[in-house]
Design a protein around this motif. Sequence first.
Motif: not given
Length: 322
Positions: A137-140, A191-196, A201-202
């Motif tokens: 979740y750090m890339p987010h 995009e997938v990598w950033q929000n994975l 978490i949700i």
Amino acid sequence: MKENINLKSSPRIQPVSLAKLQIVLRVVWRFRAFYMMLLPGVIYFIVFRYLPMYGVIIAFKDYAIMEGITGSAWVNPWYKHFQSFYESPYFNQLLSNTILISCYKLLWGTLPPILLAVLLNECRVRWLKSIVQTLTYMPHFLSWVIIFGILLTLFSQNGGLINRWIVEAGGTSIPFLTSTDYFRSILVGSEVWQNLGWGAIIYLAAMAGIDPTLYEAAKVDGASRLRMIWHITLPGIRSIIILLFILKLGHLLDAGFDQIYILYNIQVYPVADILDTWVYRTGLQQLNFSLASAVGLFKSVIGLFLVLAANRIAKKWGEGIW
């Protein structure tokens, strides 16, 4: 004979309304701490979301900065700016690029967070679960400028790490960031990598609300872990999956302006130029605010219909936002 009753002056109506008002005030006072925490969010949406809607009327005017919104002249016909956008030679390309990129992100970005959340939920090694969750979740929290630097280091045709491996293996370097064949894949993958991790978490939070006795009963019946995931975990988060899908569907015509504006270049315009980037160049850089507002209103109306349609379909399965 029926008597004519004046509801406004009826003594039976007013006490009931007053009693209801008192009940509402007591409830508000009882939960005043929660309402106080809610207040900043409500103020934010009123100031930055609802009040600016007044400016939508410039989509039906020839807006001039010196004249202001009220002083600018109305256009005739009222759909002049919408027609100008529709008759643009780039309309079909812009709309198709926007829909394709958004659909790719929607399809490829839905399953990986669910899969990661299931794996983390099944992981019994706490330190490993914490490390993986933190790293994913750090890339987010990284801006697209930083992510562009990472992509440039990896995929640059001259000196990129991946192209170095290809050349050293005897191949020829590939223009990943400037090729129309690869650019959409770079967009969707980043995009997938950033929000994975953030999406996982949700889903993990939703899994935490599943009744643990369901798993205990399944164990007694001899169900395997895969069976419990399929019949308990996934149905338990179905409402969250549908909710997030509906919300993402409402942004189908957004496609991610920040990401594309930073990553794209003139060589990939045929596959990467979307509504928002075109509006930025044509509407804002050339100070054609009326055209920009018309396109924005067009996107909002389409998004509204998509949300309403998706919610209506979801309600047939017993789910939905409202």
